[in-house]
Design a protein around this motif. Structure first.
Motif, PDB file in Angstrom:
ATOM      1  N   SER A 253     -42.472  12.769 -17.744  1.00 45.76           N
ATOM      2  CA  SER A 253     -41.264  11.952 -17.812  1.00 45.76           C
ATOM      3  C   SER A 253     -40.408  12.128 -16.560  1.00 45.76           C
ATOM      4  O   SER A 253     -39.886  11.154 -16.012  1.00 45.76           O
ATOM      5  CB  SER A 253     -40.458  12.324 -19.061  1.00 45.76           C
ATOM      6  N   GLU A 256     -42.147  10.242 -13.686  1.00 43.96           N
ATOM      7  CA  GLU A 256     -41.948   8.794 -13.785  1.00 43.96           C
ATOM      8  C   GLU A 256     -40.525   8.403 -13.433  1.00 43.96           C
ATOM      9  O   GLU A 256     -40.295   7.382 -12.778  1.00 43.96           O
ATOM     10  CB  GLU A 256     -42.304   8.326 -15.193  1.00 43.96           C
ATOM     11  N   ARG A 257     -39.564   9.212 -13.852  1.00 41.75           N
ATOM     12  CA  ARG A 257     -38.178   8.899 -13.530  1.00 41.75           C
ATOM     13  C   ARG A 257     -37.932   8.976 -12.026  1.00 41.75           C
ATOM     14  O   ARG A 257     -37.244   8.129 -11.447  1.00 41.75           O
ATOM     15  CB  ARG A 257     -37.247   9.855 -14.274  1.00 41.75           C
ATOM     16  N   ARG A 260     -39.417   5.834 -10.430  1.00 43.00           N
ATOM     17  CA  ARG A 260     -38.566   4.664 -10.640  1.00 43.00           C
ATOM     18  C   ARG A 260     -37.345   4.684  -9.731  1.00 43.00           C
ATOM     19  O   ARG A 260     -36.951   3.648  -9.187  1.00 43.00           O
ATOM     20  CB  ARG A 260     -38.141   4.592 -12.102  1.00 43.00           C
ATOM     21  N   GLU A 261     -36.756   5.849  -9.547  1.00 39.79           N
ATOM     22  CA  GLU A 261     -35.585   5.933  -8.664  1.00 39.79           C
ATOM     23  C   GLU A 261     -35.971   5.645  -7.217  1.00 39.79           C
ATOM     24  O   GLU A 261     -35.237   4.961  -6.495  1.00 39.79           O
ATOM     25  CB  GLU A 261     -34.961   7.322  -8.787  1.00 39.79           C
TER      26      GLU A 261
END
Length: 328
Positions: A253, A256-257, A260-261
């Motif tokens: 997680s 993935e975060r 995305r950023e």
């Protein structure tokens, strides 16, 4: 798993409420219901002042049944066994198998409660609760219910005891996917309360749970290992797997975060790598003189002496004419 009971015929994991706490809960409920009945009676007396005696008697009986009998039944049905008094005392009405009650259970409890609580001032209910091994009154016996304690003191909420050190990691290759949640719950409840049980009853219960657990995993329990230690080791292995799974999920997680950023920053810039559109590096020195010829619209060498050759011209151009003339 509903047959898993202690030597006192108490369902494992449920704590029957004692008479003092039940009496306090009933007193709170009766105070609330009595106050509501008085208010309803006053309102009906004002509204039916012009009726005859027969009509007044019918309205009084109807209000008695609706408020003092129907009210507690409706509250226990909608709250799944938690009236105001039980909620204040940390109690709850459940079925004999530990499930939530339904309307028929609340109806039987309320109907019998009219006789053993209201008409006899609670004397019959107190005697029945004292005689019963699980503190049940007649309404609980006929309805198949039990009043249990939900609010357990923190000091009594024991954790699952760890297995012996020589059993830690021994069941790492055991397949636990076929074990249902109900069996895990029963094993955890036994491990947390095994010191409160009789030695003979606890030993038989541990053997039974160990046999069921071995049947679900397909691997028999090791010889010479006590049943309680085997259960603790298998539960510890499951907890370790759950902890590793949660750690891996948290890492994925976070990864993935972060991706995305990074993608959001690149999308805001409009260029790969986050370079803003229209941006150009600042160039100084001789290269700037030669490259910047196109910026002024004139060819290199036409910008004056020394331009484009790396030679600096110390002469400054005259200021632009503004049309202002100083006074003579």
């Amino acid at each position: 798993m509903s047959e898993l009971v202690t030597g006192d015929a108490v369902v494992l994991g449920l704590r029957p409420a004692k008479l003092p706490s039940r009496a306090l809960a009933v007193a709170i409920d009766l105070a609330v219901v009595g106050a509501a009945f008085v208010l309803v009676s006053i309102g009906l007396a004002v509204a039916t002042a012009t009726l005859d005696d027969a009509a007044l008697a019918a309205v009084s009986v109807a209000s008695f049944l609706l408020v003092l009998v129907g009210g507690p039944i409706a509250v226990e049905t909608l709250s799944h066994g938690r009236s105001l008094g039980k909620l204040a005392c940390g109690l709850r009405v459940v079925r004999d198998d530990g499930g939530p009650i339904r309307f028929r259970h609340a109806l039987v409890r309320g109907a019998v409660g009219v006789v053993e609580i209201l008409l006899t001032l609670g004397v019959v209910a107190c005697i029945a609760s004292l005689v019963s091994a699980r503190g049940r009154r007649l309404g609980d016996v006929f309805a198949g219910t039990l009043v249990v304690r939900e609010r357990v003191p923190v000091s009594r909420a024991a954790a699952v005891p760890p297995p012996p050190p020589w059993l830690v990691g021994r069941f790492a290759g055991l397949d636990l996917s076929g074990v249902p949640d109900s069996l895990w719950l029963a094993v955890r409840q036994y491990l947390t309360r095994m010191h409160q049980l009789d030695a003979q009853v606890g030993g038989a219960m541990a053997e039974r749970l160990a046999g069921e657990l071995a049947g679900r995993t397909g691997v028999p329990a090791p010889e010479g290992v006590p049943a309680g230690a085997y259960l603790a080791a298998v539960v510890n292995e499951r907890q370790a797997r759950d902890a590793r799974r949660m750690f891996v999920a948290a890492q994925e997680s976070a990864r993935e975060r972060g991706a995305r950023e990074s993608g959001a920053l690149a999308g805001d810039s409009g260029e790969p790598g986050g370079v803003a559109p229209g941006w150009a590096p600042v160039v100084s020195g001789p290269v700037a003189e030669g490259v910047g010829a196109g910026a002024s619209g004139r060819p290199a060498g036409a910008e004056g002496p020394g331009r484009g050759t790396g030679v600096t011209d110390d002469r400054t151009p005259p200021p632009a004419a503004t049309g202002f003339a100083p006074p003579a």
